[in-house]
Write a protein that holds these residues in place. Structure first.
Motif, PDB file in Angstrom:
ATOM      1  N   GLY A 102      -9.967  -1.360  -6.219  1.00  0.00           N
ATOM      2  CA  GLY A 102      -9.161  -0.155  -6.352  1.00  0.00           C
ATOM      3  C   GLY A 102      -8.729   0.059  -7.788  1.00  0.00           C
ATOM      4  O   GLY A 102      -8.446  -0.916  -8.507  1.00  0.00           O
ATOM      5  N   PHE A 103      -8.696   1.315  -8.195  1.00  0.00           N
ATOM      6  CA  PHE A 103      -8.193   1.660  -9.528  1.00  0.00           C
ATOM      7  C   PHE A 103      -6.948   2.518  -9.386  1.00  0.00           C
ATOM      8  O   PHE A 103      -6.969   3.557  -8.710  1.00  0.00           O
ATOM      9  CB  PHE A 103      -9.253   2.416 -10.331  1.00  0.00           C
ATOM     10  CG  PHE A 103      -8.760   2.840 -11.698  1.00  0.00           C
ATOM     11  CD1 PHE A 103      -8.736   1.935 -12.739  1.00  0.00           C
ATOM     12  CD2 PHE A 103      -8.267   4.121 -11.920  1.00  0.00           C
ATOM     13  CE1 PHE A 103      -8.250   2.295 -13.986  1.00  0.00           C
ATOM     14  CE2 PHE A 103      -7.781   4.498 -13.160  1.00  0.00           C
ATOM     15  CZ  PHE A 103      -7.770   3.583 -14.202  1.00  0.00           C
ATOM     16  N   SER A 104      -5.829   2.115 -10.015  1.00  0.00           N
ATOM     17  CA  SER A 104      -4.585   2.885 -10.030  1.00  0.00           C
ATOM     18  C   SER A 104      -4.101   3.170  -8.606  1.00  0.00           C
ATOM     19  O   SER A 104      -3.749   2.230  -7.891  1.00  0.00           O
ATOM     20  CB  SER A 104      -4.770   4.157 -10.858  1.00  0.00           C
ATOM     21  OG  SER A 104      -3.536   4.720 -11.218  1.00  0.00           O
ATOM     22  N   LEU A 105      -4.089   4.418  -8.174  1.00  0.00           N
ATOM     23  CA  LEU A 105      -3.718   4.707  -6.783  1.00  0.00           C
ATOM     24  C   LEU A 105      -4.602   3.914  -5.823  1.00  0.00           C
ATOM     25  O   LEU A 105      -4.128   3.434  -4.787  1.00  0.00           O
ATOM     26  CB  LEU A 105      -3.860   6.203  -6.501  1.00  0.00           C
ATOM     27  CG  LEU A 105      -3.696   6.643  -5.047  1.00  0.00           C
ATOM     28  CD1 LEU A 105      -2.319   6.304  -4.519  1.00  0.00           C
ATOM     29  CD2 LEU A 105      -3.975   8.138  -4.905  1.00  0.00           C
ATOM     30  N   GLY A 106      -5.871   3.759  -6.155  1.00  0.00           N
ATOM     31  CA  GLY A 106      -6.756   2.956  -5.318  1.00  0.00           C
ATOM     32  C   GLY A 106      -6.353   1.501  -5.277  1.00  0.00           C
ATOM     33  O   GLY A 106      -6.480   0.836  -4.241  1.00  0.00           O
ATOM     34  N   ALA A 107      -5.857   0.964  -6.400  1.00  0.00           N
ATOM     35  CA  ALA A 107      -5.369  -0.412  -6.424  1.00  0.00           C
ATOM     36  C   ALA A 107      -4.117  -0.555  -5.573  1.00  0.00           C
ATOM     37  O   ALA A 107      -3.949  -1.541  -4.842  1.00  0.00           O
ATOM     38  CB  ALA A 107      -5.083  -0.846  -7.866  1.00  0.00           C
ATOM     39  N   ARG A 112      -1.741  -2.516  -0.578  1.00  0.00           N
ATOM     40  CA  ARG A 112      -1.017  -2.197   0.643  1.00  0.00           C
ATOM     41  C   ARG A 112      -1.870  -2.474   1.878  1.00  0.00           C
ATOM     42  O   ARG A 112      -1.357  -2.874   2.925  1.00  0.00           O
ATOM     43  CB  ARG A 112      -0.585  -0.734   0.628  1.00  0.00           C
ATOM     44  CG  ARG A 112       0.363  -0.343  -0.484  1.00  0.00           C
ATOM     45  CD  ARG A 112       1.730  -0.953  -0.362  1.00  0.00           C
ATOM     46  NE  ARG A 112       2.411  -0.565   0.861  1.00  0.00           N
ATOM     47  CZ  ARG A 112       3.626  -0.999   1.202  1.00  0.00           C
ATOM     48  NH1 ARG A 112       4.266  -1.855   0.427  1.00  0.00           N
ATOM     49  NH2 ARG A 112       4.194  -0.604   2.325  1.00  0.00           N
ATOM     50  N   SER A 113      -3.183  -2.299   1.772  1.00  0.00           N
ATOM     51  CA  SER A 113      -4.078  -2.553   2.898  1.00  0.00           C
ATOM     52  C   SER A 113      -4.157  -4.037   3.233  1.00  0.00           C
ATOM     53  O   SER A 113      -4.262  -4.413   4.397  1.00  0.00           O
ATOM     54  CB  SER A 113      -5.486  -2.033   2.581  1.00  0.00           C
ATOM     55  OG  SER A 113      -5.488  -0.639   2.383  1.00  0.00           O
ATOM     56  N   VAL A 114      -4.102  -4.872   2.200  1.00  0.00           N
ATOM     57  CA  VAL A 114      -4.217  -6.317   2.413  1.00  0.00           C
ATOM     58  C   VAL A 114      -2.916  -6.915   2.946  1.00  0.00           C
ATOM     59  O   VAL A 114      -2.944  -7.860   3.738  1.00  0.00           O
ATOM     60  CB  VAL A 114      -4.653  -7.010   1.108  1.00  0.00           C
ATOM     61  CG1 VAL A 114      -4.597  -8.528   1.235  1.00  0.00           C
ATOM     62  CG2 VAL A 114      -6.063  -6.572   0.730  1.00  0.00           C
ATOM     63  N   ILE A 115      -1.769  -6.369   2.551  1.00  0.00           N
ATOM     64  CA  ILE A 115      -0.480  -6.927   3.001  1.00  0.00           C
ATOM     65  C   ILE A 115       0.105  -6.138   4.166  1.00  0.00           C
ATOM     66  O   ILE A 115       1.255  -6.343   4.541  1.00  0.00           O
ATOM     67  CB  ILE A 115       0.537  -6.975   1.846  1.00  0.00           C
ATOM     68  CG1 ILE A 115       0.921  -5.554   1.390  1.00  0.00           C
ATOM     69  CG2 ILE A 115       0.001  -7.786   0.686  1.00  0.00           C
ATOM     70  CD1 ILE A 115       2.020  -5.532   0.334  1.00  0.00           C
ATOM     71  N   ALA A 116      -0.676  -5.245   4.754  1.00  0.00           N
ATOM     72  CA  ALA A 116      -0.181  -4.344   5.797  1.00  0.00           C
ATOM     73  C   ALA A 116       0.467  -5.111   6.947  1.00  0.00           C
ATOM     74  O   ALA A 116       0.012  -6.192   7.336  1.00  0.00           O
ATOM     75  CB  ALA A 116      -1.324  -3.487   6.326  1.00  0.00           C
ATOM     76  N   ALA A 117       1.529  -4.512   7.475  1.00  0.00           N
ATOM     77  CA  ALA A 117       2.227  -5.072   8.633  1.00  0.00           C
ATOM     78  C   ALA A 117       1.907  -4.235   9.856  1.00  0.00           C
ATOM     79  O   ALA A 117       1.593  -3.050   9.749  1.00  0.00           O
ATOM     80  CB  ALA A 117       3.735  -5.094   8.374  1.00  0.00           C
ATOM     81  N   PRO A 118       1.997  -4.839  11.061  1.00  0.00           N
ATOM     82  CA  PRO A 118       1.752  -4.062  12.279  1.00  0.00           C
ATOM     83  C   PRO A 118       2.622  -2.812  12.303  1.00  0.00           C
ATOM     84  O   PRO A 118       3.752  -2.843  11.797  1.00  0.00           O
ATOM     85  CB  PRO A 118       2.144  -5.041  13.389  1.00  0.00           C
ATOM     86  CG  PRO A 118       1.946  -6.398  12.765  1.00  0.00           C
ATOM     87  CD  PRO A 118       2.321  -6.227  11.331  1.00  0.00           C
TER      88      PRO A 118
END
Length: 257
Positions: A102-107, A112-118
């Motif tokens: 991801g770059f900037s907003l993509g990063a 956020r996708s990797v640390i996402a909570a239920p």
């Protein structure tokens, strides 16, 4: 190298564009704010470098960007909407083993996708790249939010010399739906630095040598359990035009350890 474009359903059925190039190991590439897959990854040859190295580049246009849907309704932008769309893409493609860049907003979206909570499902890429991002850009999003809302609200009136001028000009050239992207900005959350402990896969923190737009990349790398730092030439907007970006991605994603 030839690019193909298809469409998939976002988390709520919104029609989102997916551009592909190359064949081999899947790598998802998430572009920056006011940008698109074409501008961020294709135009300056980064995707072609990865494809030549044996990667299948999967490059969505994020919601409200590029060829993807840009709804105006507030319900189309719940918290972490882009992480929800990223999960929808992985499900759509049936991906199990993949890399994520991801770059900037993509990063920000990738983290956020990797640390996402239920109820969101976490993405578990083999390797992760957070480019154009520093610790303060994740933990202090509200400050960046105010800056970008100001760019949108003063669009067309910002003069040369104003700190917001370059962002206005980029927004103007990309033709983004300003009402839609303003809604999107409010769907992003600050990230508690302690939550970054969940990012355990090998991670590359990559920034231009003149890029401090999203805070300190050094601080971000230090906050991650398994990260290394790399620097390429350029400003925040300029570094994506450089061949060094693709070279660093290929080097990291093909490393044996």
């Amino acid at each position: 190298m030839e690019k193909t474009t298809t469409f998939f359903d976002g988390f709520d059925g919104a029609r989102l564009a997916l551009h592909e190039m190359g064949a081999g190991r899947p790598v998802i590439l998430l572009h920056g704010l006011f940008s698109s897959a074409e501008i961020n990854w294709i135009k300056f040859g980064t995707a072609a470098q990865l494809a030549a190295a044996g990667f299948r580049c999967l490059m969505p246009d994020l919601r409200a960007h590029g060829q993807s849907a840009a709804p105006h309704a507030a319900e189309a932008y719940p918290s972490d909407v882009l992480a929800r769309d990223a999960q929808a893409l992985v499900t759509h493609l049936g991906l199990v083993d993949f890399d994520l860049v991801g770059f900037s907003l993509g990063a920000r979206t990738a983290a956020r996708s990797v640390i996402a909570a239920p109820p969101l499902q976490r993405l578990t890429p083999r390797r992760l790249v957070l480019a154009g991002m520093g610790l303060e850009g994740l933990a202090g999003w509200n400050q960046r939010l105010a800056f970008f809302r100001d760019v949108i609200d003063r669009f067309g009136t910002i003069r040369h010399g104003d700190p917001a001028y370059l962002s206005q000009q980029f927004l103007k050239s990309s033709g983004i739906d300003r009402a839609a992207v303003r809604q999107l900005l409010g769907a992003m959350e600050d990230t508690d630095p302690q939550a970054l402990a969940a990012i355990t896969m090998p991670t590359l923190v990559l920034c231009g040598d003149q890029d401090n737009d999203n805070g300190s990349a050094d601080h971000l790398a230090a906050a991650l359990p398994n990260a290394r730092r790399a620097t390429i030439p350029g400003t925040h907007m300029g570094c994506v035009t450089r061949p060094e970006l693709g070279a660093e991605l290929v080097s990291f994603l093909t490393a044996s350890a």
